[in-house]
Design an enzyme around this catalytic site. Structure first.
Site, PDB file in Angstrom:
ATOM      1  N   LYS A   1      -0.501  20.374  40.221  1.00  0.00           N
ATOM      2  CA  LYS A   1       0.006  21.207  41.320  1.00  0.00           C
ATOM      3  C   LYS A   1      -0.350  20.577  42.669  1.00  0.00           C
ATOM      4  O   LYS A   1       0.471  20.491  43.576  1.00  0.00           O
ATOM      5  CB  LYS A   1      -0.565  22.632  41.212  1.00  0.00           C
ATOM      6  CG  LYS A   1       0.061  23.407  40.064  1.00  0.00           C
ATOM      7  CD  LYS A   1      -0.653  24.706  39.737  1.00  0.00           C
ATOM      8  CE  LYS A   1       0.018  25.334  38.506  1.00  0.00           C
ATOM      9  NZ  LYS A   1      -0.672  26.502  37.991  1.00  0.00           N
TER      10      LYS A   1
ATOM     11  N   GLN B   1      -5.715  30.004  39.227  1.00  0.00           N
ATOM     12  CA  GLN B   1      -5.316  29.508  37.904  1.00  0.00           C
ATOM     13  C   GLN B   1      -5.837  30.461  36.819  1.00  0.00           C
ATOM     14  O   GLN B   1      -7.029  30.752  36.755  1.00  0.00           O
ATOM     15  CB  GLN B   1      -5.893  28.097  37.697  1.00  0.00           C
ATOM     16  CG  GLN B   1      -5.461  27.425  36.411  1.00  0.00           C
ATOM     17  CD  GLN B   1      -3.965  27.129  36.369  1.00  0.00           C
ATOM     18  OE1 GLN B   1      -3.382  26.671  37.338  1.00  0.00           O
ATOM     19  NE2 GLN B   1      -3.340  27.406  35.241  1.00  0.00           N
TER      20      GLN B   1
ATOM     21  N   ASP C   1       2.803  32.833  42.991  1.00  0.00           N
ATOM     22  CA  ASP C   1       3.025  32.966  41.550  1.00  0.00           C
ATOM     23  C   ASP C   1       3.897  34.185  41.244  1.00  0.00           C
ATOM     24  O   ASP C   1       4.395  34.324  40.125  1.00  0.00           O
ATOM     25  CB  ASP C   1       1.670  33.123  40.826  1.00  0.00           C
ATOM     26  CG  ASP C   1       1.297  31.878  40.037  1.00  0.00           C
ATOM     27  OD1 ASP C   1       2.192  31.052  39.769  1.00  0.00           O
ATOM     28  OD2 ASP C   1       0.102  31.756  39.676  1.00  0.00           O
TER      29      ASP C   1
END
Ligand code: NDP
Length: 283
Positions: free
Chosen positions: A53, A97, A120
């Protein structure tokens, strides 16, 4: 029939180039889109995802911060870090995460991220926006799957889309996005009786179960577009999807390989969401 292979790597490059133009336009105005990725603990798979990422951000010239917290970090410390990032003007997107260690309540963590920086798309406010058809941040994996369909020229409107799997990160948002694109949507789960009856009727079949090669060619409608979200590690170390690629490719009209299908799109859409967050903040 031999299916057209949907090349996720090539499409990801194309989509990244489109978003780079938008990121560059912001930079001209003195705004560099910024993403903060927080990882708690040392999970090896998570570390690889986070590194990728951060790399994708660098490729597009985005600012990124990689925050590594020890596995025994108190929930309150993580929440305080998120609050700090919520107020940091250099940061437009925040991602924690998952999974987080068991002593941390992941729903508290997701709720703590500002909905405006929730790249997200897991904050309840953004989930609600998706449900009501006013999408703000689309969860990255299904967003990437939608892009693959769009870029491959697959018609969605009026088609029967069948999704196998109902997780909050893939199956459910995928169903909502396909519904928004005017597909007729069926969602199958582990409790579905006679799964093949549904999959054989799918013009668009999206599989996200985490069960290696469970969808075989005889379960697919000839000419269907098959999107395989699954990533499974076989005992010989190779990766495979939830679809049995070898038998499916002779029946489907389009199919995504694993690796090289949906995978490269997930990070691409994260970068896209970060640029979009910065664009909204710049208005
Ligand atoms: P989850 O384990 O959260 O959900 C799996 C879903 O599949 C559940 O809804 C489950 O049903 C359903 N399911 C399991 N077995 C069957 C079956 N035999 N028949 C029908 N449905 C079944 O998984 P995720 O959604 O998080 O991930 C799915 C896959 O996608 C994994 O391989 C994961 O690695 C991959 N993935 C890939 C990403 C990418 O970037 N390409 C990103 C995220 C995930 P029930 O609800 O009834 O238990």
């Amino acid at each position: 029939m031999t299916a057209r292979i949907i090349d996720g790597k090539a499409i990801a490059q194309e989509v990244r180039a489109e978003w780079k133009v938008r990121a560059d336009a912001l930079k001209v105005r003195g705004i560099t889109p910024g993403l903060a990725v927080i990882i708690v603990g040392e999970d090896p798979a998570s570390k690889v995802y986070v590194a990728n990422k951060v790399k994708a951000c660098a490729e597009l010239g985005l600012h990124s911060e990689h925050i590594v917290l020890p596995a025994d970090t108190a929930e309150s410390v993580l929440l305080a870090k998120i609050t700090e990032l919520n107020h940091d003007p250099k940061i437009h997107g925040i991602l924690v995460q998952l999974p987080v260690p068991r002593h941390i309540d992941s729903s508290k963590v997701l709720n703590a991220i500002s909905p405006d920086k929730d790249v997200d798309g897991f904050h309840p406010e953004n989930v609600g926006a998706l449900v009501t058809g006013n999408m703000r941040f689309a969860p990255c994996t299904p967003f990437g799957a939608m892009k693959l369909l769009e870029k491959s020229g697959v018609t969605i409107e009026g088609k029967h889309a069948v999704i196998v799997g109902r997780s909050n990160i893939v199956g459910k948002p995928m169903a909502l996005m396909l519904l928004q694109a005017n597909a007729t949507v069926t969602v199958c789960t582990s409790k579905t009786v006679d799964l093949a009856k549904f999959t054989r009727d799918a013009d668009i079949l999206v599989v996200a179960t985490g069960r290696p090669k469970m969808i075989t060619g005889d379960m697919i409608k000839p000419g269907a577009a098959v999107i395989d979200v699954g990533i499974n590690r076989l005992p010989d170390g190779k990766l495979c999807g939830d679809v049995d690629f070898d038998s499916a490719k002779g029946v489907a009209g389009w199919i995504t390989p694993v690796p090289g299908g949906v995978g490269p799109m997930t990070i691409t859409m994260l970068v896209a969401n970060t640029v979009q967050a910065a664009e909204r903040g710049a208005k």
